[in-house]
Design an enzyme around this catalytic site. Structure first.
Site, mmCIF file in Angstrom:
data_model
loop_
_atom_site.group_PDB
_atom_site.id
_atom_site.type_symbol
_atom_site.label_atom_id
_atom_site.label_comp_id
_atom_site.label_asym_id
_atom_site.label_seq_id
_atom_site.Cartn_x
_atom_site.Cartn_y
_atom_site.Cartn_z
ATOM 1 N N ASP A 1 36.274 29.296 57.770
ATOM 2 C CA ASP A 1 36.477 28.304 56.708
ATOM 3 C C ASP A 1 36.352 26.845 57.358
ATOM 4 O OD1 ASP A 1 37.039 28.329 53.496
ATOM 5 O OD2 ASP A 1 37.470 26.412 54.710
ATOM 6 N N GLY B 1 33.764 31.043 54.222
ATOM 7 C CA GLY B 1 34.286 30.368 53.020
ATOM 8 C C GLY B 1 35.375 31.431 52.412
ATOM 9 N N GLY C 1 37.591 30.050 50.503
ATOM 10 C CA GLY C 1 38.353 29.316 49.179
ATOM 11 C C GLY C 1 38.779 30.544 48.025
ATOM 12 N N ARG C 2 39.014 30.117 46.813
ATOM 13 C CA ARG C 2 39.386 30.848 45.617
ATOM 14 C C ARG C 2 38.496 32.130 45.436
ATOM 15 N NH1 ARG C 2 39.079 26.651 40.634
ATOM 16 N NH2 ARG C 2 37.321 26.374 41.838
ATOM 17 N N GLU D 1 27.247 33.306 29.131
ATOM 18 C CA GLU D 1 28.816 32.980 28.896
ATOM 19 C C GLU D 1 28.909 31.742 28.259
ATOM 20 O OE1 GLU D 1 31.147 31.206 32.436
ATOM 21 O OE2 GLU D 1 30.894 33.347 32.972
ATOM 22 N N LYS E 1 22.504 36.541 37.689
ATOM 23 C CA LYS E 1 23.590 35.851 37.485
ATOM 24 C C LYS E 1 23.521 34.425 36.695
ATOM 25 C CE LYS E 1 28.323 35.078 38.200
ATOM 26 N NZ LYS E 1 28.326 33.615 38.363
ATOM 27 N N ASN F 1 26.376 30.644 43.900
ATOM 28 C CA ASN F 1 25.589 30.312 42.446
ATOM 29 C C ASN F 1 24.422 29.642 42.865
ATOM 30 O OD1 ASN F 1 27.149 31.946 40.805
ATOM 31 N ND2 ASN F 1 28.581 30.134 40.382
ATOM 32 N N HIS G 1 23.279 35.554 33.144
ATOM 33 C CA HIS G 1 24.845 36.072 32.742
ATOM 34 C C HIS G 1 25.595 34.710 32.378
ATOM 35 C CE1 HIS G 1 28.886 35.881 34.066
ATOM 36 N NE2 HIS G 1 29.316 37.303 33.930
ATOM 37 N N GLY H 1 35.766 35.505 38.909
ATOM 38 C CA GLY H 1 36.711 34.331 38.904
ATOM 39 C C GLY H 1 37.955 34.832 39.823
#
Length: 303
Positions: A30, A7, A9-10, A174, A167, A87, A170, A115
């Site tokens: 990817d 992966g 990605g971002r 958030e 998480k 996640n 967390h 992020g």
């Protein structure tokens, strides 16, 4: 050290860059051939030094993660370690870890926060797994976490599942923090006869006040870029972790009214013509004769 990253990605792509800048070799795979460095997961695993190969899976939770883990289970050997950094639900970690254990492969779940800013600022990491697997991965964790004391950016939270559980909580917190800032923004904006610059008020809270935080800094940035927030819809998605947090709270009889309200506020954002609010308006009209507004597009509104 040399690891595989599934992966790019971002999140995964930025994490790979941060690892490389710290001297850790990364081979990335990817599904997008334009960004992938190998053509398959099998080629990725073959590129890693044995024994004790490490593969970090950083793809969206759900089917993409499960598909990648299922394929890796047939490629990794005894002594290798797979890291699940998405996640995912903590209960899924236990099931997946048991499947890998049958082949003698270690499994570590890691909640990752940071992020798109993590590449430069570092990532907050919450890990679950066996102590020997965590020890193997410490050079990776140290490269990814922010500068400063390790305990302020990394935690071995417990056995498999603990990382994603931490998480999950967390992210629930958030939700509540973001909702509080958002409600404060709306209240300040509502008094435009008194508050002449909402963005400046938020900016003035960035130093010295008890509500200062990175989220506040991001709010200041958002208002600076778009002072009236006119360029963005009020529709707010949820990743699922807020829901899981509330379900866990119910199971353990832990009151979480702020997190619950924040999640429900997100649901409200998706109902521009909320049936519940229409019912409230109707009831107010029935018992008190309070005025109501016609629905958008109602012919009566055009007369």
């Amino acid at each position: 050290m040399h690891i595989g990253m599934v992966g790019l990605g971002r999140m995964g792509g930025n994490m790979a860059e941060r690892l490389r800048s710290a001297g850790i070799e990364v081979t990335g795979y990817d599904v997008n051939p334009a960004t992938s460095e190998v053509t398959s997961l099998a080629e990725l695993v073959a590129a890693l030094p044995a024994p004790r190969r490490v593969v970090w899976v950083m793809v969206p939770a759900g089917a993409p993660t499960e598909d990648a883990l299922h394929e890796l289970a047939g490629l990794l050997d005894e002594g290798d370690v797979v890291v699940e950094g998405g996640n995912s639900h903590f209960e899924a970690d236990r099931t997946n870890a048991a499947a890998f254990a049958e082949r003698g492969v270690g499994y570590v779940d890691v909640g990752v926060s940071g992020g798109i800013w993590g590449r430069d600022n570092g990532y907050g990491l919450m890990a679950g797994g066996a102590a020997e697997d965590i020890a193997l991965l410490m050079p990776v964790f140290d490269a990814l976490r922010p500068d400063g004391p390790r305990e302020e950016g990394f935690v071995h939270a417990g056995p498999v599942g603990a990382g994603h559980y931490a998480k999950m909580v967390h992210n629930g917190i958030e939700y509540g923090l973001m909702q509080a800032y958002a409600e404060g923004y709306q209240l300040l904006e509502a008094r435009d006869d008194l508050i002449t610059d909402v963005g400046a008020v938020f900016a003035a809270w960035q130093r010295g006040t008890v509500v200062r935080s990175w989220l506040l800094d991001l709010m200041v940035n958002a208002v600076k870029d778009d002072p009236g927030l006119d360029d963005i819809s009020g529709w707010v998605d949820d990743s699922g972790e807020g829901r899981w947090t509330i379900l866990e709270a119910i199971e353990n009889a832990v009151p979480v009214p702020v997190i619950s309200a924040a999640l429900f506020a997100r649901f409200s954002s998706r109902q521009p013509n909320s049936p519940a609010m229409r019912a409230v308006a109707a009831l107010r009209q029935q018992f008190g004769g309070h005025a109501t507004r016609p629905a958008a597009g109602d012919s009566a509104a055009d007369e």
